[in-house]
Design a protein around this motif. Structure first.
Motif, mmCIF file in Angstrom:
data_model
loop_
_atom_site.group_PDB
_atom_site.id
_atom_site.type_symbol
_atom_site.label_atom_id
_atom_site.label_comp_id
_atom_site.label_asym_id
_atom_site.label_seq_id
_atom_site.Cartn_x
_atom_site.Cartn_y
_atom_site.Cartn_z
ATOM 1 N N ALA A 26 -4.170 -4.413 -10.397
ATOM 2 C CA ALA A 26 -5.374 -4.284 -9.767
ATOM 3 C C ALA A 26 -5.370 -3.497 -8.587
ATOM 4 N N GLU A 27 -4.416 -3.531 -7.866
ATOM 5 C CA GLU A 27 -4.092 -2.407 -6.617
ATOM 6 C C GLU A 27 -3.782 -1.088 -6.931
ATOM 7 N N PHE A 28 -3.343 -1.241 -8.164
ATOM 8 C CA PHE A 28 -2.477 0.382 -8.525
ATOM 9 C C PHE A 28 -3.408 1.635 -8.222
ATOM 10 N N VAL A 29 -4.808 1.473 -8.586
ATOM 11 C CA VAL A 29 -5.735 2.761 -8.588
ATOM 12 C C VAL A 29 -6.088 2.746 -6.973
ATOM 13 N N CYS A 30 -6.280 1.700 -6.474
ATOM 14 C CA CYS A 30 -6.666 1.804 -4.903
ATOM 15 C C CYS A 30 -5.494 2.638 -4.271
ATOM 16 N N ALA A 31 -4.159 2.133 -4.422
ATOM 17 C CA ALA A 31 -2.978 2.860 -3.813
ATOM 18 C C ALA A 31 -2.946 4.179 -3.997
ATOM 19 N N LEU A 32 -3.273 4.686 -5.363
ATOM 20 C CA LEU A 32 -3.191 5.933 -5.553
ATOM 21 C C LEU A 32 -4.460 6.817 -4.884
ATOM 22 N N ASN A 33 -5.682 6.337 -4.944
ATOM 23 C CA ASN A 33 -6.915 6.756 -4.577
ATOM 24 C C ASN A 33 -6.860 7.149 -2.967
ATOM 25 N N ASN A 34 -6.236 6.254 -2.417
ATOM 26 C CA ASN A 34 -6.336 6.147 -0.955
ATOM 27 C C ASN A 34 -5.134 7.035 -0.445
ATOM 28 N N SER A 35 -4.424 7.736 -1.126
ATOM 29 C CA SER A 35 -3.422 8.516 -0.667
ATOM 30 C C SER A 35 -3.738 10.012 -0.327
ATOM 31 N N CYS A 61 -4.808 -2.320 -1.538
ATOM 32 C CA CYS A 61 -3.450 -2.734 -1.700
ATOM 33 C C CYS A 61 -2.985 -3.331 -0.201
ATOM 34 N N SER A 62 -2.629 -4.668 -0.292
ATOM 35 C CA SER A 62 -2.274 -5.234 1.111
ATOM 36 C C SER A 62 -1.136 -4.783 1.892
ATOM 37 N N GLY A 63 -0.169 -4.149 1.156
ATOM 38 C CA GLY A 63 1.029 -3.591 1.815
ATOM 39 C C GLY A 63 1.049 -2.228 2.575
ATOM 40 N N ILE A 64 -0.422 -1.740 2.407
ATOM 41 C CA ILE A 64 -0.517 -0.237 3.025
ATOM 42 C C ILE A 64 -1.658 -0.446 4.232
ATOM 43 N N LYS A 65 -0.893 0.126 5.421
ATOM 44 C CA LYS A 65 -1.702 0.129 6.526
ATOM 45 C C LYS A 65 -2.603 1.166 6.821
ATOM 46 N N GLU A 66 -2.204 2.352 6.049
ATOM 47 C CA GLU A 66 -3.119 3.664 6.766
ATOM 48 C C GLU A 66 -3.840 3.962 5.465
ATOM 49 N N ASP A 67 -4.835 5.037 5.581
ATOM 50 C CA ASP A 67 -5.752 5.539 4.657
ATOM 51 C C ASP A 67 -5.549 6.755 4.223
ATOM 52 N N ASN A 68 -4.282 7.156 4.581
ATOM 53 C CA ASN A 68 -3.800 8.769 4.180
ATOM 54 C C ASN A 68 -2.410 8.754 4.322
ATOM 55 N N TYR A 69 -1.675 8.805 3.203
ATOM 56 C CA TYR A 69 -0.239 8.933 3.359
ATOM 57 C C TYR A 69 0.176 9.285 1.980
ATOM 58 N N ILE A 70 1.627 9.666 1.946
ATOM 59 C CA ILE A 70 2.151 10.157 0.743
ATOM 60 C C ILE A 70 2.781 9.023 0.083
ATOM 61 N N LEU A 71 2.698 8.943 -1.359
ATOM 62 C CA LEU A 71 2.732 7.885 -2.217
ATOM 63 C C LEU A 71 3.703 8.448 -3.442
ATOM 64 N N LEU A 72 4.866 7.544 -3.321
ATOM 65 C CA LEU A 72 5.841 7.938 -4.186
ATOM 66 C C LEU A 72 5.806 6.611 -5.363
ATOM 67 N N PHE A 73 5.402 7.476 -6.741
ATOM 68 C CA PHE A 73 5.560 6.457 -8.041
ATOM 69 C C PHE A 73 6.402 7.060 -8.949
ATOM 70 N N ILE A 93 6.308 -1.020 -1.167
ATOM 71 C CA ILE A 93 5.464 -2.021 -1.218
ATOM 72 C C ILE A 93 5.376 -2.761 -2.486
ATOM 73 N N ASP A 94 4.624 -3.829 -2.614
ATOM 74 C CA ASP A 94 4.574 -4.626 -4.230
ATOM 75 C C ASP A 94 3.044 -4.100 -4.419
ATOM 76 N N VAL A 95 2.840 -3.838 -5.613
ATOM 77 C CA VAL A 95 1.462 -3.385 -6.057
ATOM 78 C C VAL A 95 1.263 -3.960 -7.327
ATOM 79 N N SER A 96 0.338 -4.673 -7.481
ATOM 80 C CA SER A 96 -0.436 -5.376 -8.619
ATOM 81 C C SER A 96 -1.064 -4.378 -9.333
#
Length: 375
Positions: free
Chosen positions: A281-290, A220-232, A276-279
């Motif tokens: 294709a980016e959805f799983v990566c955004a969740l997985n890196n949180s 996900c291009s909008g996420i800068k860190e590899d460790n974060y809290i993700l709200l969905f 962030i805008d999440v496509s």
């Protein structure tokens, strides 16, 4: 074998489009040619039929006033569902559909005449929603002969069967060769109204392993860190959710990202939340890196389980529609994760146990069912 797959996949919803992609992928791996059928009705016949349906609906609302109340709630919730999505996100959904889903626009009458399909499968998602204004015959494959109708992990969205649906629901479901439901709790409810040979299987997204999803995702291009809290969140967070997320934030001391909607209530949690805008294709990566996922979404829970993530889930604050928390309760119970449902801000949760063997068993059983119905 040529299969017509009927499900929801054009509604700008991450779970809907990815569960469709998963089931399509499984069927193709088993050597099937798959068309994902999208009902698109035009012409004089449909106008006449729509008028007839409206008349029947009005008569039913006179007999059952509660139905009209539920309809108004449903309409308000449906109109809200895509509000707030950026043009960029909608474009990413359209691109994912074009590149990954073998969609085909068809009409009910057209499918009644089409003999080219060997069988049809409906599911998953809420294809048999009992909170919608009508039971759609298309979603029950009524255009096809019984021997060609099967369902896979179809969801009713709720455990409550309205009285005005009972007769047709029984008739429609008993018109299937094979019946598969997603929620365990729904099986005895359907059996109680006379539905026969109902089985339960996992959501299509769980048919594919975490390795599959990670392989087919992009960062996900909008996420800068590899460790974060993700709200969905698909609806605005409740007071309980906001207070609990505050507690998680204080404990973890991590940056917070949120998608797909920007709810003003999140400002009460932190002014530093990044939206962030999440496509798809980016959805799983955004969740997985949180580090932690906080959600009110069924598929937010399903992917958290599949990816073995720490997560918390909250009762979804539907702005108007009926509560559908039974879907989430069912999947949490299946994997002994009930304490992940947060009912008060100070609630203590049990450590996430080892549910992998149970998930592997459920996946094998569900895949065996699919192999059987397409044999």
């Amino acid at each position: 074998m040529k299969i017509g797959l009927v499900t929801f996949y054009r509604n700008y919803n991450y779970g809907s489009i990815l569960q469709c992609y998963a089931l399509q992928s499984v069927l193709e791996e088993y050597g099937c040619k798959v068309d994902v059928l999208n009902q698109k009705e035009t012409g004089l016949y449909w106008k006449i039929r729509s008028l007839f349906i409206k008349i029947i609906f009005i008569i039913s609302c006179i007999l059952y006033p509660e139905r009209w109340i539920k309809y108004k709630k449903f309409a308000k919730e449906s109109n809200r569902s895509c509000d707030g999505l950026s043009p960029k996100v909608k474009h990413s959904f359209d691109s994912f559909l074009q590149n990954n889903i073998h969609g085909k626009d068809v009409s009910f009458v057209e499918m009644c005449k089409d003999k080219s399909y060997d069988m049809f499968i409906c599911g998953s998602d809420q294809v048999w929603s009992l909170t919608s204004p009508m039971l759609n015959p298309f979603m029950f494959l009524r255009f096809a002969p019984k021997q060609k109708r099967s369902s896979y992990a179809a969801s009713t969205g709720t455990n409550i069967v309205p009285v005005w649906y009972k007769k047709n629901l029984k008739r429609y479901i008993n018109g299937f060769r094979s019946v598969s439901i997603r929620e365990t709790s729904v099986v005895p409810i359907l059996e109680n109204i006379g539905c026969k040979n109902v089985q339960q299987h996992i959501d299509p997204s769980l048919l594919k392993t975490s390795e599959f999803w990670i392989k087919h995702s992009i960062k996900c291009s909008g996420i800068k860190e590899d460790n974060y809290i993700l709200l969905f969140f698909l609806n605005k967070p409740s007071l309980v959710a906001m207070e609990h997320i505050k507690n998680v934030s204080v404990e973890k001391k991590l940056p917070i990202y949120s998608f797909p909607y920007k709810f003003k209530e999140f400002d009460q949690i932190s002014k530093d939340i990044e939206y962030i805008d999440v496509s798809p294709a980016e959805f799983v990566c955004a969740l997985n890196n949180s580090a932690v996922i906080c959600t009110d979404s069924f598929h937010g829970v399903a992917f958290s389980i599949n990816l073995k993530k720490e997560f918390y889930v909250y009762n979804r604050e539907y702005s108007a529609g009926e509560s559908q928390s039974s879907r989430i309760d069912s999947i949490l119970t299946s994997y002994s994760l009930e304490s992940r449902m947060i009912s008060n801000a100070s609630q203590k949760t049990d450590p996430i146990g080892n549910y992998e063997s149970k998930l592997e068993h459920d996946r094998a059983s569900s895949l065996a069912y699919i192999k059987k119905i397409i044999a």
